[in-house]
Write a protein that holds these residues in place. Structure first.
Motif, mmCIF file in Angstrom:
data_model
loop_
_atom_site.group_PDB
_atom_site.id
_atom_site.type_symbol
_atom_site.label_atom_id
_atom_site.label_comp_id
_atom_site.label_asym_id
_atom_site.label_seq_id
_atom_site.Cartn_x
_atom_site.Cartn_y
_atom_site.Cartn_z
ATOM 1 N N HIS A 25 0.819 -1.217 0.000
ATOM 2 C CA HIS A 25 0.000 0.000 0.000
ATOM 3 C C HIS A 25 0.861 1.280 0.000
ATOM 4 O O HIS A 25 0.555 2.252 -0.700
ATOM 5 C CB HIS A 25 -0.933 -0.024 1.219
ATOM 6 N N HIS A 36 1.174 4.628 -2.421
ATOM 7 C CA HIS A 36 1.181 6.067 -2.091
ATOM 8 C C HIS A 36 2.398 6.748 -2.723
ATOM 9 O O HIS A 36 2.292 7.852 -3.263
ATOM 10 C CB HIS A 36 1.185 6.277 -0.579
ATOM 11 N N SER A 45 -0.260 9.625 6.222
ATOM 12 C CA SER A 45 -1.604 9.081 5.996
ATOM 13 C C SER A 45 -2.271 8.828 7.341
ATOM 14 O O SER A 45 -1.797 9.295 8.378
ATOM 15 C CB SER A 45 -1.502 7.799 5.172
ATOM 16 N N ASP A 87 -6.653 7.287 -0.340
ATOM 17 C CA ASP A 87 -6.575 5.953 -0.945
ATOM 18 C C ASP A 87 -7.332 5.851 -2.272
ATOM 19 O O ASP A 87 -8.463 6.319 -2.390
ATOM 20 C CB ASP A 87 -7.111 4.906 0.041
ATOM 21 N N MET A 123 -3.069 4.775 -7.850
ATOM 22 C CA MET A 123 -1.697 4.732 -7.306
ATOM 23 C C MET A 123 -1.200 3.285 -7.210
ATOM 24 O O MET A 123 -0.010 3.030 -7.390
ATOM 25 C CB MET A 123 -1.646 5.439 -5.936
HETATM 26 ZN ZN ZN Z 1 -3.393 4.904 2.312
#
Ligand code: ZN
Ligand code: KG4
Length: 362
Positions: free
Chosen positions: A121, A125, A146, A317, A321
């Motif tokens: 994840h 980003h 985040s 989110d 990405m």
């Molecule tokens: Zn995130």
């Protein structure tokens, strides 16, 4: 399975927390394109509980994901025949939520005979900055802010990651969410604080810039602590409530937002200067904050550091990405992930390469 590096269209899924998202992404001569990008936010559902309820999140991902996959393909004008790989976030995040995206991705990959790429994840980003009009060249320093992470990450010329700073308690976004709740504002706290802070005085209250002591003396220069700031806000609010019926919510929000931005900017610039890096990248949900974006750009230009910020729509989110990260992996000639690759609630970014091992790490 080794994948040829000239592949260029990816279907990407993101379900690590409370946004279900699907995108179709492409790449040509190193420029990443968004063919389609859909997000179904669960915020309204979770807002009544003041935060994300994992069980509700998983169920909602399961309900909307097939619909989003169809919509994303339709909008992109591509069929599965024109997709070269399927990507899904596999760590870190809520286990049940991650599983929905990962199982959906692995099932589609198996059904259509396409390679599967598990994506970290945070690598997603980091890749969101490729969606900026002028993406940066390597090497650079990244400030990733985040709801779950506040980290300073050096990305070297070979795209290897080293973490140089981190929060020892709350992440910056988590602090926004908790302070918003203290102020009686809605979840998620970041956008709510930003909105009301616009009519407040950022210097109205003096608030602490949390530091982490080094047992050898002094402080860790690139680390963060936001729990003391949250406590200071709680005390300030309690004191004000004893004195008057109406809280100066605008001034409290503006002072909080300002001190968080100052801390993030000061430590990031110090780290960049110490490391001899003249490019600074700002990504993650909190990077959508205008006060932080402006302060970072202004202060960095005073120190001859170039700032690259992900477009606001790609800070929180999203699957674009995740697709961008997958395209980077593909263009550097990665192996596909094993279909046995599971999901993990926690996993260091520096070990994301292990997702492409023949024997998966989890
Ligand atoms: Zn995130
Ligand atoms: O990156 P993200 O969407 O999810 C995680 O990976 O955590 O970040 C969500 C976090 C939340 O804590 C939210 O309050 C914060 O980002 N956030 C903001 C803004 N928009 C989202 N914080 C400050 N200002 C904003 N405009």
């Amino acid at each position: 399975m080794t994948i040829p590096s000239n592949l260029h269209t990816v279907l990407a899924l993101e379900t690590s927390c409370d946004e279900s998202a699907v995108a179709v992404m492409g790449i040509d001569s190193e420029k990443v394109h968004v063919h389609s990008n859909y997000i179904s936010s669960q915020i309204d559902e979770h807002a009544q509980w003041g935060g994300v309820v994992p069980e509700i999140a998983s169920r909602m991902h399961l309900e909307v994901l097939p619909f989003l996959v169809n919509k994303a393909l339709e909008k992109s004008g591509k069929s599965f025949n024109e997709i070269d790989a399927i990507a899904a976030t596999v760590a870190p995040g809520l286990t049940g939520s991650l599983l929905i995206g990962s199982v959906t991705g692995r099932t589609l990959s198996s059904l259509h005979g396409l390679p599967f790429l598990g994506i970290h994840h945070l690598e997603g980003h980091l890749a969101s900055v490729l969606l900026a009009e002028h993406p940066p060249d390597l090497p650079y320093l990244v400030l990733l802010v985040s709801g779950g992470h506040t980290e300073l990450i050096k990305v070297d010329i070979n795209r290897k990651y080293s973490r140089l700073g981190r929060s020892h308690d709350d992440a910056a976004g988590e602090a926004f969410d908790k302070v918003a709740r203290l102020l009686g504002l809605t979840y998620p706290g970041g956008p709510a604080i930003e909105k009301i802070a616009k009519s407040g005085n950022p210097k109205a209250f003096s608030l602490p810039k949390g530091r982490i002591s080094n047992p050898q003396g002094g402080f860790y220069p690139y680390d963060f602590s936001f729990s003391g700031l949250k406590t200071a806000m709680r005390r300030q609010i309690e004191t004000l409530k004893l004195k008057a019926d109406i809280l100066p919510v605008e001034d409290l929000a503006a002072s909080f937002e300002n001190v968080v931005a100052e801390v993030l900017v000061e430590r990031s610039l110090r780290c960049a200067l110490d490391q001899g890096l003249n490019r600074l990248i700002l990504v993650g949900g909190v990077a959508a904050n205008s006060c932080l974006r402006t302060m970072m750009s202004t202060e960095a230009s005073n120190k001859s550091i170039d700032v690259y910020i992900a477009p606001k729509a790609f800070c929180t989110d999203n699957a674009a990405m995740i697709g961008a990260a997958a395209l980077l992996r593909l263009s550097s000639g990665t192996n596909a992930s094993s279909l046995q690759l599971g999901v993990s609630a926690r996993w260091p970014l520096s070990q994301a390469d292990s997702f492409y091992n023949e024997v998966p790490p989890f």
